[in-house]
Design a protein around this motif. Structure first.
Motif, PDB file in Angstrom:
ATOM      1  N   ARG A  25     -27.360   1.394  -2.755  1.00  0.00           N
ATOM      2  CA  ARG A  25     -26.398   1.214  -3.840  1.00  0.00           C
ATOM      3  C   ARG A  25     -26.383  -0.239  -4.306  1.00  0.00           C
ATOM      4  NH1 ARG A  25     -25.982   5.864  -5.697  1.00  0.00           N
ATOM      5  NH2 ARG A  25     -24.523   4.854  -7.120  1.00  0.00           N
ATOM      6  N   LEU A  26     -25.859  -0.432  -5.528  1.00  0.00           N
ATOM      7  CA  LEU A  26     -25.592  -1.774  -6.039  1.00  0.00           C
ATOM      8  C   LEU A  26     -24.144  -2.144  -5.743  1.00  0.00           C
ATOM      9  CD1 LEU A  26     -27.280  -1.616  -9.563  1.00  0.00           C
ATOM     10  CD2 LEU A  26     -28.231  -2.562  -7.455  1.00  0.00           C
ATOM     11  N   ARG A  27     -23.895  -3.411  -5.536  1.00  0.00           N
ATOM     12  CA  ARG A  27     -22.530  -3.890  -5.317  1.00  0.00           C
ATOM     13  C   ARG A  27     -22.349  -5.195  -6.075  1.00  0.00           C
ATOM     14  NH1 ARG A  27     -22.433  -7.930  -1.156  1.00  0.00           N
ATOM     15  NH2 ARG A  27     -24.510  -8.217  -0.276  1.00  0.00           N
ATOM     16  N   LEU A  28     -21.127  -5.467  -6.478  1.00  0.00           N
ATOM     17  CA  LEU A  28     -20.805  -6.730  -7.140  1.00  0.00           C
ATOM     18  C   LEU A  28     -20.401  -7.723  -6.067  1.00  0.00           C
ATOM     19  CD1 LEU A  28     -20.521  -8.106  -9.910  1.00  0.00           C
ATOM     20  CD2 LEU A  28     -18.131  -7.373  -9.934  1.00  0.00           C
ATOM     21  N   ALA A  29     -21.196  -8.783  -5.920  1.00  0.00           N
ATOM     22  CA  ALA A  29     -20.984  -9.730  -4.824  1.00  0.00           C
ATOM     23  C   ALA A  29     -21.137 -11.153  -5.325  1.00  0.00           C
ATOM     24  CB  ALA A  29     -21.993  -9.467  -3.704  1.00  0.00           C
ATOM     25  N   ARG A  30     -20.521 -12.080  -4.618  1.00  0.00           N
ATOM     26  CA  ARG A  30     -20.648 -13.496  -4.957  1.00  0.00           C
ATOM     27  C   ARG A  30     -21.957 -14.046  -4.394  1.00  0.00           C
ATOM     28  NH1 ARG A  30     -16.222 -15.291  -7.370  1.00  0.00           N
ATOM     29  NH2 ARG A  30     -14.304 -14.084  -7.106  1.00  0.00           N
ATOM     30  N   ALA A  31     -22.627 -14.878  -5.163  1.00  0.00           N
ATOM     31  CA  ALA A  31     -23.839 -15.539  -4.679  1.00  0.00           C
ATOM     32  C   ALA A  31     -23.444 -16.499  -3.560  1.00  0.00           C
ATOM     33  CB  ALA A  31     -24.521 -16.296  -5.812  1.00  0.00           C
ATOM     34  N   PRO A  32     -24.090 -16.441  -2.397  1.00  0.00           N
ATOM     35  CA  PRO A  32     -23.642 -17.225  -1.241  1.00  0.00           C
ATOM     36  C   PRO A  32     -23.504 -18.716  -1.510  1.00  0.00           C
ATOM     37  CG  PRO A  32     -25.270 -15.625  -0.567  1.00  0.00           C
ATOM     38  CD  PRO A  32     -25.223 -15.567  -2.068  1.00  0.00           C
ATOM     39  N   PHE A  33     -24.458 -19.321  -2.214  1.00  0.00           N
ATOM     40  CA  PHE A  33     -24.443 -20.759  -2.463  1.00  0.00           C
ATOM     41  C   PHE A  33     -23.762 -21.110  -3.781  1.00  0.00           C
ATOM     42  CE2 PHE A  33     -26.834 -24.929  -2.848  1.00  0.00           C
ATOM     43  CZ  PHE A  33     -26.296 -25.486  -1.705  1.00  0.00           C
ATOM     44  N   VAL A  34     -23.445 -20.074  -4.549  1.00  0.00           N
ATOM     45  CA  VAL A  34     -22.804 -20.275  -5.859  1.00  0.00           C
ATOM     46  C   VAL A  34     -21.679 -19.247  -5.992  1.00  0.00           C
ATOM     47  CG1 VAL A  34     -23.263 -20.691  -8.309  1.00  0.00           C
ATOM     48  CG2 VAL A  34     -25.140 -20.755  -6.683  1.00  0.00           C
ATOM     49  N   PRO A  35     -20.616 -19.381  -5.201  1.00  0.00           N
ATOM     50  CA  PRO A  35     -19.583 -18.340  -5.191  1.00  0.00           C
ATOM     51  C   PRO A  35     -18.819 -18.216  -6.500  1.00  0.00           C
ATOM     52  CG  PRO A  35     -18.907 -20.260  -3.896  1.00  0.00           C
ATOM     53  CD  PRO A  35     -20.349 -20.456  -4.233  1.00  0.00           C
ATOM     54  N   GLU A  36     -19.013 -19.165  -7.417  1.00  0.00           N
ATOM     55  CA  GLU A  36     -18.394 -19.037  -8.730  1.00  0.00           C
ATOM     56  C   GLU A  36     -18.977 -17.880  -9.538  1.00  0.00           C
ATOM     57  OE1 GLU A  36     -18.817 -23.578  -8.020  1.00  0.00           O
ATOM     58  OE2 GLU A  36     -19.801 -21.716  -7.402  1.00  0.00           O
ATOM     59  N   VAL A  37     -20.155 -17.403  -9.133  1.00  0.00           N
ATOM     60  CA  VAL A  37     -20.879 -16.369  -9.890  1.00  0.00           C
ATOM     61  C   VAL A  37     -20.939 -15.088  -9.072  1.00  0.00           C
ATOM     62  CG1 VAL A  37     -23.065 -15.728 -10.967  1.00  0.00           C
ATOM     63  CG2 VAL A  37     -22.249 -18.101 -11.095  1.00  0.00           C
ATOM     64  N   ARG A  38     -20.626 -13.960  -9.728  1.00  0.00           N
ATOM     65  CA  ARG A  38     -20.764 -12.635  -9.109  1.00  0.00           C
ATOM     66  C   ARG A  38     -21.927 -11.899  -9.759  1.00  0.00           C
ATOM     67  NH1 ARG A  38     -15.426  -9.337  -9.256  1.00  0.00           N
ATOM     68  NH2 ARG A  38     -15.617  -9.811 -11.486  1.00  0.00           N
ATOM     69  N   LEU A  39     -22.680 -11.173  -8.929  1.00  0.00           N
ATOM     70  CA  LEU A  39     -23.861 -10.465  -9.404  1.00  0.00           C
ATOM     71  C   LEU A  39     -23.871  -9.041  -8.860  1.00  0.00           C
ATOM     72  CD1 LEU A  39     -26.487 -13.244  -8.557  1.00  0.00           C
ATOM     73  CD2 LEU A  39     -25.533 -12.770 -10.831  1.00  0.00           C
ATOM     74  N   HIS A  40     -24.438  -8.142  -9.640  1.00  0.00           N
ATOM     75  CA  HIS A  40     -24.689  -6.787  -9.161  1.00  0.00           C
ATOM     76  C   HIS A  40     -25.993  -6.817  -8.367  1.00  0.00           C
ATOM     77  CE1 HIS A  40     -21.476  -4.851 -11.449  1.00  0.00           C
ATOM     78  NE2 HIS A  40     -21.809  -5.640 -12.458  1.00  0.00           N
ATOM     79  N   LEU A  41     -25.880  -6.692  -7.036  1.00  0.00           N
ATOM     80  CA  LEU A  41     -27.021  -6.813  -6.141  1.00  0.00           C
ATOM     81  C   LEU A  41     -27.191  -5.531  -5.338  1.00  0.00           C
ATOM     82  CD1 LEU A  41     -26.239 -10.388  -4.765  1.00  0.00           C
ATOM     83  CD2 LEU A  41     -27.840  -9.805  -6.610  1.00  0.00           C
ATOM     84  N   ALA A  42     -28.405  -5.313  -4.856  1.00  0.00           N
ATOM     85  CA  ALA A  42     -28.674  -4.154  -4.008  1.00  0.00           C
ATOM     86  C   ALA A  42     -28.328  -4.491  -2.558  1.00  0.00           C
ATOM     87  CB  ALA A  42     -30.135  -3.748  -4.118  1.00  0.00           C
ATOM     88  N   GLU A  43     -27.703  -3.540  -1.877  1.00  0.00           N
ATOM     89  CA  GLU A  43     -27.492  -3.720  -0.438  1.00  0.00           C
ATOM     90  C   GLU A  43     -28.846  -3.899   0.252  1.00  0.00           C
ATOM     91  OE1 GLU A  43     -24.943  -4.078   1.451  1.00  0.00           O
ATOM     92  OE2 GLU A  43     -23.275  -3.591   0.124  1.00  0.00           O
ATOM     93  N   ASP A  44     -29.831  -3.108  -0.128  1.00  0.00           N
ATOM     94  CA  ASP A  44     -31.206  -3.254   0.334  1.00  0.00           C
ATOM     95  C   ASP A  44     -32.103  -2.949  -0.859  1.00  0.00           C
ATOM     96  OD1 ASP A  44     -33.873  -2.536   1.348  1.00  0.00           O
ATOM     97  OD2 ASP A  44     -32.967  -2.673   3.336  1.00  0.00           O
ATOM     98  N   ALA A  45     -32.736  -3.993  -1.405  1.00  0.00           N
ATOM     99  CA  ALA A  45     -33.494  -3.827  -2.646  1.00  0.00           C
ATOM    100  C   ALA A  45     -34.652  -2.851  -2.491  1.00  0.00           C
ATOM    101  CB  ALA A  45     -34.013  -5.184  -3.114  1.00  0.00           C
ATOM    102  N   ILE A  46     -35.280  -2.815  -1.315  1.00  0.00           N
ATOM    103  CA  ILE A  46     -36.411  -1.915  -1.103  1.00  0.00           C
ATOM    104  C   ILE A  46     -35.949  -0.469  -1.083  1.00  0.00           C
ATOM    105  CG2 ILE A  46     -38.336  -1.340   0.400  1.00  0.00           C
ATOM    106  CD1 ILE A  46     -38.496  -4.104  -0.971  1.00  0.00           C
ATOM    107  N   VAL A  47     -34.842  -0.209  -0.412  1.00  0.00           N
ATOM    108  CA  VAL A  47     -34.299   1.157  -0.353  1.00  0.00           C
ATOM    109  C   VAL A  47     -33.839   1.595  -1.739  1.00  0.00           C
ATOM    110  CG1 VAL A  47     -32.506   2.632   0.651  1.00  0.00           C
ATOM    111  CG2 VAL A  47     -33.649   0.905   2.062  1.00  0.00           C
ATOM    112  N   TRP A  48     -33.174   0.701  -2.464  1.00  0.00           N
ATOM    113  CA  TRP A  48     -32.729   1.036  -3.831  1.00  0.00           C
ATOM    114  C   TRP A  48     -33.929   1.343  -4.718  1.00  0.00           C
ATOM    115  CZ3 TRP A  48     -33.407  -0.654  -8.817  1.00  0.00           C
ATOM    116  CH2 TRP A  48     -32.473  -0.201  -9.756  1.00  0.00           C
ATOM    117  N   TRP A  49     -34.957   0.531  -4.607  1.00  0.00           N
ATOM    118  CA  TRP A  49     -36.183   0.701  -5.405  1.00  0.00           C
ATOM    119  C   TRP A  49     -36.817   2.067  -5.144  1.00  0.00           C
ATOM    120  CZ3 TRP A  49     -41.246  -2.439  -4.267  1.00  0.00           C
ATOM    121  CH2 TRP A  49     -42.153  -2.259  -5.326  1.00  0.00           C
TER     122      TRP A  49
END
Length: 227
Positions: A25-49
Motif C-alpha cells: 500500500r501507499l501511505r502519506l509519510a514525512r520525509a525523515p530528513f525533511v519532516p516539513e514535507v509529506r509524501l505518498h510512499l510505498a511501505e515496500d516499493a518492490i511489493v507495491w510494484w
C-alpha cells in the motif's frame, strides 16, 4: 506522455483512497530528513510494484518515486535551510521522482516550480504530493537531456548520477544549463560516478536512508554545483 501521466494519476488517486494497509500500500509519510514535507510512499516499493504490474497486466517502470532517496533529501533540506536559493526564482527539479525537492523549493518561496521526470507515474506522484503539501508545482514528462531549457534560474537534481551511462548524459546537460546562467545543485550520495573535477562541494549531510537495498542506515550526501 500526457495521456500516460493522466492514466497514472487516476491509478495513484485510486491507490491513495483505497482502504486497507500492508506492504503493498501507499501511505502519506514525512520525509525523515525533511519532516516539513509529506509524501505518498510505498511501505515496500518492490511489493507495491509487483501488485501494480499484476493489476495492469504488463510491465511498469520501477517506482523510484515511491521511495524517498538520500540525494533528494539532502537537496530539499539544503533549500529549506537556505531559502534564498529558491525564493522568487524559477526552479526546475530534474528527474524529480516523488517531487520532494520541487516541493521544498515551493515551500522556500520559489516563484515557479517545474518538476520533470520520464516516468508517467512519477509525474502523477509529483501532482498528488504537491497537493498534499498545498504547494503549486507543474509536473511535466519527457527526457530533457538533449534540450536547452530556458526560463530556469535554479536547476536541482537529486540522485541523478546513478550509473556511468546516466552520468555521461547528465553531466554535459548540467554544465550547459550552468553555462547559460542558471544555478545548478546536485545531490549525490556517493554512488561512485562523480567526475574527478568540475564540481564544487557546497554542503554535506548525513541523511537517513529509506530506499530499498541499502547497507547503511545513514549515507553521507554531498550537495554540489558545476564550476
Amino acid at each position: 506522455m500526457r495521456v500516460a501521466a493522466a492514466a497514472a494519476l487516476t491509478e495513484l488517486e485510486r491507490e491513495i483512497l483505497a482502504p486497507g494497509a500492508g506492504l503493498d500500500r501507499l501511505r502519506l509519510a514525512r520525509a525523515p530528513f525533511v519532516p516539513e514535507v509529506r509524501l505518498h510512499l510505498a511501505e515496500d516499493a518492490i511489493v507495491w510494484w509487483a501488485r501494480m504490474e499484476a493489476y495492469a497486466g504488463h510491465p511498469l517502470p520501477p517506482p523510484y518515486w515511491a521511495s524517498v532517496w538520500a540525494g533528494g533529501q539532502a537537496l530539499a533540506r539544503h533549500l529549506l535551510d537556505h531559502p534564498e536559493l529558491a525564493a522568487g526564482r524559477r526552479v526546475l527539479d530534474l528527474a524529480a521522482g516523488s517531487g520532494l525537492v520541487a516541493i521544498a523549493a515551493a515551500l522556500a518561496g520559489a516563484d515557479r516550480v517545474v518538476a520533470n521526470d520520464i516516468d508517467p507515474y512519477a509525474v502523477a506522484a509529483v501532482t498528488v504530493n504537491a497537493r498534499a503539501n498545498r504547494v503549486a508545482v507543474a509536473a511535466i514528462g519527457g527526457d530533457l537531456l538533449d534540450s536547452e531549457p530556458t526560463g530556469v534560474d535554479l536547476l536541482v537534481a537529486g540522485d541523478v548520477l546513478y550509473s556511468p551511462a546516466m552520468a555521461a548524459r547528465m553531466l554535459p546537460f548540467l554544465r550547459r544549463v550552468a553555462s547559460a546562467g542558471a544555478d545548478v545543485l546536485v545531490g549525490d550520495p556517493g554512488r561512485g560516478h562523480l567526475p574527478a573535477d568540475g564540481l564544487t562541494v557546497v554542503a554535506s549531510y548525513p541523511v537517513p536512508t529509506t530506499e530499498p537495498a541499502v547497507d547503511s542506515p545513514v549515507r553521507r550526501v554531498l550537495v554540489l554545483r558545476p564550476r
